[in-house]
Design an enzyme around this catalytic site. Structure first.
Site, PDB file in Angstrom:
ATOM      1  N   ASP A  67       0.827  -1.201   0.000  1.00  0.00           N
ATOM      2  CA  ASP A  67       0.000   0.000   0.000  1.00  0.00           C
ATOM      3  C   ASP A  67       0.865   1.255   0.000  1.00  0.00           C
ATOM      4  O   ASP A  67       2.038   1.231   0.374  1.00  0.00           O
ATOM      5  CB  ASP A  67      -0.887   0.037   1.248  1.00  0.00           C
ATOM      6  CG  ASP A  67      -2.005  -0.989   1.217  1.00  0.00           C
ATOM      7  OD1 ASP A  67      -2.061  -1.793   0.262  1.00  0.00           O
ATOM      8  OD2 ASP A  67      -2.821  -0.990   2.157  1.00  0.00           O
ATOM      9  N   ASP A  68       0.243   2.364  -0.400  1.00  0.00           N
ATOM     10  CA  ASP A  68       0.752   3.736  -0.211  1.00  0.00           C
ATOM     11  C   ASP A  68       1.796   4.190  -1.214  1.00  0.00           C
ATOM     12  O   ASP A  68       2.273   5.323  -1.119  1.00  0.00           O
ATOM     13  CB  ASP A  68       1.311   3.940   1.203  1.00  0.00           C
ATOM     14  CG  ASP A  68       0.239   3.832   2.283  1.00  0.00           C
ATOM     15  OD1 ASP A  68      -0.928   3.598   1.930  1.00  0.00           O
ATOM     16  OD2 ASP A  68       0.579   3.976   3.464  1.00  0.00           O
ATOM     17  N   HIS A 118      -5.955   3.075  -4.149  1.00  0.00           N
ATOM     18  CA  HIS A 118      -5.876   3.289  -2.695  1.00  0.00           C
ATOM     19  C   HIS A 118      -6.285   4.721  -2.341  1.00  0.00           C
ATOM     20  O   HIS A 118      -5.804   5.280  -1.354  1.00  0.00           O
ATOM     21  CB  HIS A 118      -4.446   2.998  -2.208  1.00  0.00           C
ATOM     22  CG  HIS A 118      -4.335   2.704  -0.742  1.00  0.00           C
ATOM     23  ND1 HIS A 118      -5.179   1.854  -0.078  1.00  0.00           N
ATOM     24  CD2 HIS A 118      -3.452   3.157   0.206  1.00  0.00           C
ATOM     25  CE1 HIS A 118      -4.827   1.775   1.195  1.00  0.00           C
ATOM     26  NE2 HIS A 118      -3.793   2.575   1.392  1.00  0.00           N
ATOM     27  N   HIS A 122      -5.214   9.153   0.267  1.00  0.00           N
ATOM     28  CA  HIS A 122      -5.154   8.244   1.416  1.00  0.00           C
ATOM     29  C   HIS A 122      -6.085   8.722   2.538  1.00  0.00           C
ATOM     30  O   HIS A 122      -5.659   9.047   3.646  1.00  0.00           O
ATOM     31  CB  HIS A 122      -3.734   8.095   1.952  1.00  0.00           C
ATOM     32  CG  HIS A 122      -3.568   6.895   2.838  1.00  0.00           C
ATOM     33  ND1 HIS A 122      -3.786   6.930   4.198  1.00  0.00           N
ATOM     34  CD2 HIS A 122      -3.224   5.615   2.558  1.00  0.00           C
ATOM     35  CE1 HIS A 122      -3.579   5.741   4.727  1.00  0.00           C
ATOM     36  NE2 HIS A 122      -3.239   4.919   3.739  1.00  0.00           N
ATOM     37  N   HIS A 209       3.991  -2.188   3.057  1.00  0.00           N
ATOM     38  CA  HIS A 209       4.020  -0.869   2.430  1.00  0.00           C
ATOM     39  C   HIS A 209       5.347  -0.699   1.691  1.00  0.00           C
ATOM     40  O   HIS A 209       6.403  -1.048   2.223  1.00  0.00           O
ATOM     41  CB  HIS A 209       3.866   0.220   3.487  1.00  0.00           C
ATOM     42  CG  HIS A 209       2.562   0.163   4.225  1.00  0.00           C
ATOM     43  ND1 HIS A 209       2.333  -0.726   5.255  1.00  0.00           N
ATOM     44  CD2 HIS A 209       1.409   0.866   4.064  1.00  0.00           C
ATOM     45  CE1 HIS A 209       1.091  -0.563   5.707  1.00  0.00           C
ATOM     46  NE2 HIS A 209       0.518   0.390   5.011  1.00  0.00           N
TER      47      HIS A 209
END
Length: 242
Positions: A67-68, A118, A122, A209
């Protein structure tokens, strides 16, 4: 032909030995549950899952997701390591990060990784109005599709909070996770690796991540360890569709 037959016999003997070992371990666990708790029982269960998959001729599947990103500092190095190992992963991108790093988005797509949404900033979309939530997802999809030529079919809601009505309106499927080592809370690579490999089982989805050096180091070690254990890494959609 004779060598092939011997190899098959040897493989079957190995599987039978492993099955017997699992049975013995299971009996041992039942005797010592009061002292050991349920952890050993879970270990035996995972071993049985692995043997069952081996008997059927298939390696147990597992997915590693990030993620991210994409991160200018970390994602490229992670991709180098995954490519070296022949592993495909799933990346849930933040829209504004994707816009700033189109070359990394393009590389993710060209190297066969699954790209997911995503949100653009965020944000926890359940705290937004439906219109604001849709904009977060649609803006990210627009950025990614302009780079890759493909619309995004999967998404991971930040903080795991999701609105079911958006799934139908936007035609995207949420992808959650089953193992979360909370890698963003520590730089201790050993701790991250240990949390994942001790919990990992067939069809698990690992959450990491790709914006921390420690997470990249941990991810590649996790891949090495689980591949040696016989796991096959697949993109998250393969587990969901199965």
């Amino acid at each position: 032909m004779k060598e092939a037959k011997c190899h098959k016999i040897s493989t079957l003997c190995g599987l039978l030995y492993t099955i017997c070992l699992c049975v013995v371990l299971g009996l041992s666990v039942r005797r010592g549950e009061d002292e050991q708790g349920m952890k050993d029982s879970g270990d035996v269960s995972k071993a049985v899952e692995y043997v069952s998959a081996a008997v059927e001729g298939e390696a147990p599947k597992i997915a590693i997701t990030f993620d991210d990103g994409p991160s200018r500092q970390c994602t490229g190095r992670l991709l180098d390591g995954l490519k070296e190992r022949g592993v495909k992963a799933t990346f849930f991108l933040i829209g504004k990060n994707a816009k700033e790093n189109p070359d990394l988005v393009r590389r993710l797509d060209e190297e066969g990784h699954l790209i997911g949404n995503h949100t653009y900033n965020h944000v926890e979309i359940t705290r937004l109005s439906d219109e604001e939530a849709k904009k977060e997802l649609m803006d990210t999809d627009e950025v990614i599709s302009q780079i890759t030529g493909k619309h995004v079919e999967y998404m991971r809601p930040p903080f795991g909070q999701w609105q079911d009505n958006l799934e139908k309106e936007l035609n995207v499927m949420p992808v959650m996770w089953s193992i979360d080592p909370l890698d963003w809370t520590t730089k201790n690579v050993d701790e991250i690796v240990n949390k994942v490999v001790t919990e990992a089982g067939e069809n698990d989805i690992i959450l990491l991540h790709d914006c921390y050096d420690s997470s990249v180091d941990a991810a590649l070690r996790i891949v090495d360890i689980l591949m040696k254990k016989g796991y096959e890494f697949v993109t998250a959609d393969e587990l969901i569709m199965d």
